[in-house]
Write an enzyme that holds these catalytic residues in place. Structure first.
Site, PDB file in Angstrom:
ATOM      1  NE  ARG A  86     -18.227   6.594 -67.896  1.00 47.71           N
ATOM      2  CZ  ARG A  86     -18.653   5.877 -66.809  1.00 47.71           C
ATOM      3  NH1 ARG A  86     -18.274   4.827 -66.827  1.00 47.71           N
ATOM      4  NH2 ARG A  86     -19.670   6.603 -66.056  1.00 47.71           N
ATOM      5  NE  ARG A  95     -22.912   6.141 -68.775  1.00 42.35           N
ATOM      6  CZ  ARG A  95     -22.873   6.432 -67.489  1.00 42.35           C
ATOM      7  NH1 ARG A  95     -22.587   5.813 -66.779  1.00 42.35           N
ATOM      8  NH2 ARG A  95     -23.102   7.712 -67.127  1.00 42.35           N
ATOM      9  CG  ASP A  98     -21.580   2.393 -65.604  1.00 39.18           C
ATOM     10  OD1 ASP A  98     -20.717   2.951 -64.878  1.00 39.18           O
ATOM     11  OD2 ASP A  98     -22.653   2.376 -65.315  1.00 39.18           O
ATOM     12  CG  ASP A 100     -22.167   0.880 -61.955  1.00 40.07           C
ATOM     13  OD1 ASP A 100     -21.370   1.844 -61.792  1.00 40.07           O
ATOM     14  OD2 ASP A 100     -23.388   1.079 -62.500  1.00 40.07           O
TER      15      ASP A 100
END
Ligand code: PH2
Ligand code: MG
Ligand code: MG
Length: 162
Positions: A86, A95, A98, A100
């Site tokens: 990343r 990206r 990711d 989250d």
């Protein structure tokens, strides 16, 4: 030892063979310290949301039980993102991976580095659909139900690929 907490993590990738990125990330999540991977959603293909023209994303989510604190879990997620190349570029840019932190138990956390529930939960079909796979009866700390959110969001253009 902290009390075990159920956390939900969203995965997204739109660079460098996204399906491979997600599979590698799932393996890394299964190996997180002080944590147990309980469930994995289907994998969805979704058009990129955000200003830039960029490839479609693959998105998924996992349900995890962990005794890591929210911040310690965030650090682990950032480590996995880094391990998979990343590069932190533009906020809404493409990206390789990711991860989250969507939900951490019942907690609401608003600090400089961490916002939980993740603000995207309320509106993004690529977060809501995978979460429904994991726990359709989920209620957010705000009291809002996941299924009510799903009813408000578009199912156009989101498709399961695996
Ligand atoms: N993530 C973003 C920006 N836009 N679009 C889709 N479809 N899926 C994502 O995961 C996504 C996005 C920033 O994190
Ligand atoms: Mg994101
Ligand atoms: Mg992120």
């Amino acid at each position: 030892m902290n009390k075990p907490v159920i956390a939900y993590i969203g995965l997204g990738s739109n660079l460098s063979h996204p399906l491979t990125q997600l599979k590698l990330a799932l393996k890394a999540l299964a190996e997180l310290p002080n944590s147990q991977l309980l469930k994995t959603s289907a994998i969805y293909q979704t058009p990129a949301i955000g200003g830039l023209i960029q490839p479609d994303y693959l998105n998924a989510a996992v349900k995890l039980q962990t005794t890591l604190s929210a911040v310690a879990l965030l650090r682990q997620l950032q480590l996995i993102e880094q391990q998979q190349g990343r590069i932190r570029g533009e906020k809404w840019g493409p990206r390789t991976l990711d991860l989250d932190l969507l939900l951490y138990g019942e907690q609401s956390i608003f600090t400089q580095e961490l916002m939980v529930p993740h603000p995207g939960i309320m509106t993004r079909n690529f977060v809501i659909f995978p979460l429904v796979d994991l726990e359709p009866g989920l209620t957010l700390p705000s009291g809002e139900s996941l299924l009510a959110l799903k009813a408000q969001c578009s199912s156009l253009s989101i498709k399961t690929i695996a």
